[in-house]
Design a protein around this motif. Structure first.
Motif, PDB file in Angstrom:
ATOM      1  N   THR A  61      76.224  30.484  49.377  1.00 38.32           N
ATOM      2  CA  THR A  61      76.670  30.838  48.042  1.00 38.32           C
ATOM      3  C   THR A  61      75.553  31.659  47.422  1.00 38.32           C
ATOM      4  N   ARG A  62      75.821  32.296  46.323  1.00 36.73           N
ATOM      5  CA  ARG A  62      74.778  33.065  45.644  1.00 36.73           C
ATOM      6  C   ARG A  62      73.597  32.163  45.293  1.00 36.73           C
ATOM      7  N   THR A  63      73.869  31.021  44.709  1.00 34.42           N
ATOM      8  CA  THR A  63      72.798  30.122  44.275  1.00 34.42           C
ATOM      9  C   THR A  63      71.949  29.663  45.451  1.00 34.42           C
ATOM     10  N   ALA A  64      72.588  29.244  46.537  1.00 35.79           N
ATOM     11  CA  ALA A  64      71.858  28.760  47.709  1.00 35.79           C
ATOM     12  C   ALA A  64      71.027  29.874  48.345  1.00 35.79           C
ATOM     13  N   LEU A  65      71.588  31.076  48.405  1.00 38.38           N
ATOM     14  CA  LEU A  65      70.856  32.178  49.032  1.00 38.38           C
ATOM     15  C   LEU A  65      69.704  32.641  48.156  1.00 38.38           C
ATOM     16  N   ARG A  68      66.933  30.245  48.709  1.00 34.94           N
ATOM     17  CA  ARG A  68      66.321  30.453  50.027  1.00 34.94           C
ATOM     18  C   ARG A  68      65.419  31.694  50.051  1.00 34.94           C
ATOM     19  N   LEU A  69      65.869  32.781  49.416  1.00 28.58           N
ATOM     20  CA  LEU A  69      65.160  34.058  49.528  1.00 28.58           C
ATOM     21  C   LEU A  69      64.059  34.255  48.496  1.00 28.58           C
ATOM     22  N   ALA A  70      64.106  33.547  47.393  1.00 26.79           N
ATOM     23  CA  ALA A  70      63.176  33.789  46.287  1.00 26.79           C
ATOM     24  C   ALA A  70      61.714  33.656  46.700  1.00 26.79           C
ATOM     25  N   LYS A  71      61.417  32.784  47.653  1.00 25.51           N
ATOM     26  CA  LYS A  71      60.011  32.597  48.048  1.00 25.51           C
ATOM     27  C   LYS A  71      59.432  33.833  48.735  1.00 25.51           C
ATOM     28  N   PHE A  79      68.598  39.254  42.583  1.00 25.26           N
ATOM     29  CA  PHE A  79      69.397  39.011  43.775  1.00 25.26           C
ATOM     30  C   PHE A  79      70.888  39.158  43.510  1.00 25.26           C
ATOM     31  N   ASN A  80      71.351  38.761  42.335  1.00 24.55           N
ATOM     32  CA  ASN A  80      72.768  38.952  42.039  1.00 24.55           C
ATOM     33  C   ASN A  80      73.123  40.431  42.067  1.00 24.55           C
ATOM     34  N   GLY A  81      72.214  41.282  41.626  1.00 23.50           N
ATOM     35  CA  GLY A  81      72.431  42.728  41.703  1.00 23.50           C
ATOM     36  C   GLY A  81      72.517  43.208  43.150  1.00 23.50           C
ATOM     37  N   MET A  99      79.846  33.589  51.142  1.00 17.04           N
ATOM     38  CA  MET A  99      79.684  34.971  51.582  1.00 17.04           C
ATOM     39  C   MET A  99      79.929  35.148  53.076  1.00 17.04           C
ATOM     40  N   THR A 100      80.550  36.267  53.407  1.00 15.69           N
ATOM     41  CA  THR A 100      80.683  36.711  54.793  1.00 15.69           C
ATOM     42  C   THR A 100      80.485  38.221  54.810  1.00 15.69           C
TER      43      THR A 100
END
Length: 154
Positions: A61-65, A68-71, A79-81, A99-100
C-alpha cells in the motif's frame, strides 16, 4: 576497461579518511545511477517503487511502501507524488489500495534495470569479487560500529 591506479603503502592507505572516500564513492555511484534512471524519466524513488512492487505484487500500500522506503530517502521525496506519477504514466495500478505494475511498468523497470546493471559493471570493473565482498563487510561493520543497521536490506 580498468583505470590504472597509483600504488601506495599500507600505512598511507590506512591513514586515509574513510568518510571522504565513502562520500566521493557515494556521489559518483549514485550520480551515475541517477543519470541512467533519468534517461527513462525516473528518479531513485521511482526505481525503488518499481522494484518493490514487482517483487511482491499486491502487497504494498502507499503507507507501507513509504514506511519501507523513507529510510533510504536523502532528498525529502514526496513518495505520493512518485506513486501518482507512475499511475499517471500507466506503469502502476492500484486496486483496493494495493499496488501492481502494469505491462508498461514492468517494461520500464526492465529497461531501467539494464541501465543500472551497466553502472554496476563499470563500478565492479577490475575489482575481484572477494575484494568487493570484503569491502561491503567492512562498510557494514563501520555502519554497525556507529550505531547503524549493518544488515543487508530485506
Amino acid at each position: 576497461m580498468s583505470v590504472a591506479l597509483k600504488e601506495y603503502s599500507h600505512k598511507e592507505l590506512a591513514a586515509q579518511p574513510i568518510g571522504a572516500w565513502t562520500g566521493v564513492a557515494y556521489r559518483l555511484v549514485v550520480g551515475a545511477l541517477r543519470e541512467q534512471l533519468a534517461v527513462e524519466h525516473l528518479t531513485q524513488p521511482h526505481w525503488w517503487t518499481l522494484n518493490h512492487v514487482a517483487g511482491e505484487p499486491g502487497r504494498w500500500t502507499r503507507t507501507a511502501l513509504i514506511e519501507r522506503l523513507a529510510k533510504w530517502d536523502d532528498l525529502g521525496i514526496d513518495f505520493n507524488g512518485v506513486f501518482d506519477d507512475l499511475v499517471d504514466r500507466g506503469w502502476l495500478a492500484e486496486d483496493a489500495g494495493r499496488m501492481t505494475l502494469t505491462e508498461a511498468g514492468e517494461d520500464g523497470r526492465v529497461r531501467a534495470r539494464e541501465r543500472n546493471l551497466r553502472v554496476h559493471e563499470q563500478v565492479h570493473d577490475g575489482i575481484d569479487t572477494a575484494d568487493f565482498v570484503t569491502t561491503i563487510n567492512v562498510l557494514r561493520r563501520m555502519v554497525a560500529n556507529l550505531g547503524g543497521d549493518g544488515n543487508l536490506p530485506a
